[in-house]
Motif scaffolding. Structure first.
Motif, PDB file in Angstrom:
ATOM      1  N   LEU A  85      98.678  71.972  68.945  1.00 30.09           N
ATOM      2  CA  LEU A  85      98.090  73.316  68.817  1.00 30.09           C
ATOM      3  C   LEU A  85      98.592  74.019  67.556  1.00 30.09           C
ATOM      4  N   ALA A  86      99.871  73.813  67.264  1.00 29.09           N
ATOM      5  CA  ALA A  86     100.421  74.374  66.030  1.00 29.09           C
ATOM      6  C   ALA A  86      99.739  73.720  64.830  1.00 29.09           C
ATOM      7  N   ALA A  87      99.564  72.396  64.929  1.00 30.23           N
ATOM      8  CA  ALA A  87      98.912  71.671  63.832  1.00 30.23           C
ATOM      9  C   ALA A  87      97.492  72.188  63.634  1.00 30.23           C
ATOM     10  N   ASN A  88      96.814  72.446  64.748  1.00 34.06           N
ATOM     11  CA  ASN A  88      95.442  72.940  64.655  1.00 34.06           C
ATOM     12  C   ASN A  88      95.411  74.329  64.017  1.00 34.06           C
ATOM     13  N   PHE A  89      96.422  75.130  64.352  1.00 31.61           N
ATOM     14  CA  PHE A  89      96.459  76.485  63.772  1.00 31.61           C
ATOM     15  C   PHE A  89      96.546  76.411  62.251  1.00 31.61           C
ATOM     16  N   VAL A  90      97.428  75.543  61.761  1.00 35.90           N
ATOM     17  CA  VAL A  90      97.539  75.356  60.303  1.00 35.90           C
ATOM     18  C   VAL A  90      96.189  74.875  59.753  1.00 35.90           C
ATOM     19  N   GLY A  91      95.570  73.939  60.503  1.00 32.19           N
ATOM     20  CA  GLY A  91      94.262  73.431  60.096  1.00 32.19           C
ATOM     21  C   GLY A  91      93.215  74.535  60.007  1.00 32.19           C
ATOM     22  N   ILE A  92      93.216  75.408  61.010  1.00 32.10           N
ATOM     23  CA  ILE A  92      92.247  76.511  61.016  1.00 32.10           C
ATOM     24  C   ILE A  92      92.448  77.403  59.797  1.00 32.10           C
ATOM     25  N   MET A  93      93.721  77.721  59.512  1.00 29.89           N
ATOM     26  CA  MET A  93      94.013  78.590  58.373  1.00 29.89           C
ATOM     27  C   MET A  93      93.529  77.959  57.055  1.00 29.89           C
ATOM     28  N   LEU A  94      93.840  76.669  56.882  1.00 29.06           N
ATOM     29  CA  LEU A  94      93.444  76.011  55.633  1.00 29.06           C
ATOM     30  C   LEU A  94      91.924  75.821  55.572  1.00 29.06           C
ATOM     31  N   GLY A  95      91.325  75.532  56.718  1.00 30.89           N
ATOM     32  CA  GLY A  95      89.874  75.410  56.773  1.00 30.89           C
ATOM     33  C   GLY A  95      89.215  76.728  56.406  1.00 30.89           C
ATOM     34  N   PHE A  96      89.804  77.795  56.919  1.00 30.05           N
ATOM     35  CA  PHE A  96      89.292  79.127  56.609  1.00 30.05           C
ATOM     36  C   PHE A  96      89.421  79.415  55.114  1.00 30.05           C
ATOM     37  N   ALA A  97      90.587  79.081  54.557  1.00 30.18           N
ATOM     38  CA  ALA A  97      90.799  79.297  53.123  1.00 30.18           C
ATOM     39  C   ALA A  97      89.769  78.505  52.311  1.00 30.18           C
ATOM     40  N   ALA A  98      89.489  77.269  52.760  1.00 31.65           N
ATOM     41  CA  ALA A  98      88.499  76.448  52.055  1.00 31.65           C
ATOM     42  C   ALA A  98      87.113  77.092  52.149  1.00 31.65           C
ATOM     43  N   ASN A  99      86.777  77.604  53.322  1.00 32.71           N
ATOM     44  CA  ASN A  99      85.499  78.302  53.482  1.00 32.71           C
ATOM     45  C   ASN A  99      85.395  79.493  52.536  1.00 32.71           C
ATOM     46  N   TYR A 100      86.479  80.235  52.497  1.00 34.85           N
ATOM     47  CA  TYR A 100      86.445  81.444  51.673  1.00 34.85           C
ATOM     48  C   TYR A 100      86.331  81.095  50.190  1.00 34.85           C
ATOM     49  N   ALA A 101      87.146  80.114  49.773  1.00 32.57           N
ATOM     50  CA  ALA A 101      87.102  79.712  48.365  1.00 32.57           C
ATOM     51  C   ALA A 101      85.707  79.197  48.008  1.00 32.57           C
ATOM     52  N   GLY A 102      85.119  78.395  48.896  1.00 30.34           N
ATOM     53  CA  GLY A 102      83.777  77.869  48.640  1.00 30.34           C
ATOM     54  C   GLY A 102      82.744  78.986  48.575  1.00 30.34           C
ATOM     55  N   SER A 103      82.891  79.973  49.429  1.00 28.21           N
ATOM     56  CA  SER A 103      81.946  81.086  49.429  1.00 28.21           C
ATOM     57  C   SER A 103      82.035  81.885  48.137  1.00 28.21           C
ATOM     58  N   GLU A 104      83.281  82.134  47.705  1.00 24.53           N
ATOM     59  CA  GLU A 104      83.475  82.889  46.460  1.00 24.53           C
ATOM     60  C   GLU A 104      82.985  82.111  45.247  1.00 24.53           C
ATOM     61  N   GLY A 105      83.339  80.822  45.224  1.00 23.55           N
ATOM     62  CA  GLY A 105      83.128  80.062  43.998  1.00 23.55           C
ATOM     63  C   GLY A 105      81.837  79.272  43.931  1.00 23.55           C
ATOM     64  N   VAL A 106      81.223  78.983  45.086  1.00 22.85           N
ATOM     65  CA  VAL A 106      80.048  78.113  45.072  1.00 22.85           C
ATOM     66  C   VAL A 106      78.796  78.813  45.618  1.00 22.85           C
ATOM     67  N   VAL A 107      78.953  79.525  46.728  1.00 19.37           N
ATOM     68  CA  VAL A 107      77.775  80.102  47.367  1.00 19.37           C
ATOM     69  C   VAL A 107      77.340  81.418  46.720  1.00 19.37           C
ATOM     70  N   TRP A 108      78.270  82.356  46.651  1.00 17.96           N
ATOM     71  CA  TRP A 108      77.948  83.647  46.031  1.00 17.96           C
ATOM     72  C   TRP A 108      78.718  83.760  44.725  1.00 17.96           C
ATOM     73  N   THR A 109      78.206  83.184  43.668  1.00 19.87           N
ATOM     74  CA  THR A 109      78.981  83.154  42.412  1.00 19.87           C
ATOM     75  C   THR A 109      78.763  84.390  41.569  1.00 19.87           C
TER      76      THR A 109
END
Ligand code: GDD
Ligand code: MN
Length: 344
Positions: free
Chosen positions: A320-344
């Motif tokens: 569960l702790a591992a998943n939490f870290v995963g969620i955070m990094l997944g979220f960061a990846a989503n955000y970075a992709g949204s900023e840099g690729v989707v809404w440029t």
């Protein structure tokens, strides 16, 4: 009209100021020096007055108490009479001999000329820890503030700009990063960076501390119109859509099919909210292409989540702790992709 106003905010720089002023005077530029001192306990003000009496081109502004570097710079801008304004530290980390080079570049048509630590040929004499802080701060700026993405060192404290391109009132924060605010809020079109070596302080110590770091994060959030927070809120709303739809569909649909529909519905709902709220006013490709890109980014985010989870469980972290870290990094990846690729 003077060609250049050199603004120097000072707080406890009595030992450094004479050295800096003499080195500037030696350059023989068509320049005035504007010292803005916050009534430094070490008497910098008196030193400045003495220098002003010795050289004819020094203005001294003395304020009541420590009100911060940023407001000092704003105040100095208001009384700068030069065609161009330079901002620099008093501690000789910014070599004054570089001013003529920067000025020449400015007269060639740039609105802002930045003495840059991070373009080819630039250097900073930071230790490992301070270097990491500086690089991270720059990365955050590139991620959240589109206007700074093409600039290697938007956090430099040494720069020149044409008087008039930046309205002093656009400097509202009280953070250290006045250039960042100018780049985002000022009417800046052409920015030019020249590499230089950021030295070590001559005397005294730096005022950068944890307080400044928090102020910096607040500044970036503010300048980015709180997009990261909005994105987080939208993400939470997406959880509700996903759960709600699964609840409605599950009783009469196979679970995996119901889940796939719920996930896609939440992706579309998030896309709509992000498109019309979080990234409102941001251009990019057409709506459907943007949706397709957003879908891809979310899938990559999910993949990040799963891979991090698997990797951390492999090294024996609790799942569960591992998943939490995963969620955070997944979220960061989503955000970075949204900023840099989707809404440029
Ligand atoms: N008037 C006034 N009031 N001046 C101040 C104050 C204040 O409250 N706080 C700092 N200063 C002056 C210092 O005396 C110095 O001349 C200059 O502002 C920069 O302060 P430092 O404490 O030396 O900052 P730093 O070396 O950690 O950071 C500098 O370099 C960074 C990298 O280029 C700053 O210029 C940052 O803005 C810059 O990002
Ligand atoms: Mn310094």
């Amino acid at each position: 009209m003077t060609l250049l106003s050199i603004e120097i905010p000072t707080y406890n720089e009595a030992e450094n100021l004479p050295v800096l002023v003499e080195r500037i005077e030696k350059l023989g530029m068509d320049a005035e020096i504007v010292v803005v001192d916050d009534n430094s306990p070490d008497g910098t003000y008196r030193v400045a007055e003495e220098l002003a009496a010795r050289f004819g081109n020094i203005k001294v502004i003395r304020r009541e108490g420590k009100m911060g570097i940023t407001s000092a710079i704003r105040e100095g801008m208001r009384s700068a009479g030069g065609e161009y304004i330079a901002v620099m530290d008093c501690d000789l980390q910014h070599p004054p001999e570089f001013l003529p080079v920067m000025l020449e570049e400015a007269t060639r048509g740039a609105d802002v000329v930045i003495a840059s630590r991070y373009v080819q040929g630039g250097r900073s004499s930071f230790g490992a820890a301070r270097k990491l802080v500086s690089r991270t701060a720059t990365g955050i700026s590139h991620l959240l503030l589109k206007q700074t993405r093409s600039i290697a060192d938007p956090l430099s404290g040494f720069f020149i700009f044409r008087n008039g391109v930046i309205d002093p009132s656009c400097i509202r924060s009280n953070s250290y990063k006045v250039l960042l605010e100018m780049l985002v809020r000022g009417n800046v079109r052409k920015v030019s960076e020249i590499p230089y070596a950021f030295g070590t302080r001559l005397r005294g110590k730096s005022k950068l501390g944890i307080g400044e770091m928090i102020r910096y994060l607040r500044l970036v959030l503010q300048l980015s119109d709180y997009r990261a927070l909005k994105f987080t809120l939208v993400g939470s709303a997406g959880v509700i859509v996903n759960e709600g739809l699964l609840f409605l569909l599950a009783p009469h649909t196979p679970l995996l099919a119901a889940s796939a529909m719920a996930v896609e519905a939440s992706i579309i709902a998030n896309f709509i909210m992000n498109n019309f709220w979080t990234f409102r006013g941001r251009s990019g490709s057409g709506l459907f292409k943007r949706l397709a890109k957003y879908n891809t980014v979310t899938i990559l985010g999910a993949a990040t989540n799963i891979m991090v989870l698997a990797g951390l469980v492999f090294v024996h972290l609790e799942y569960l702790a591992a998943n939490f870290v995963g969620i955070m990094l997944g979220f960061a990846a989503n955000y970075a992709g949204s900023e840099g690729v989707v809404w440029t």
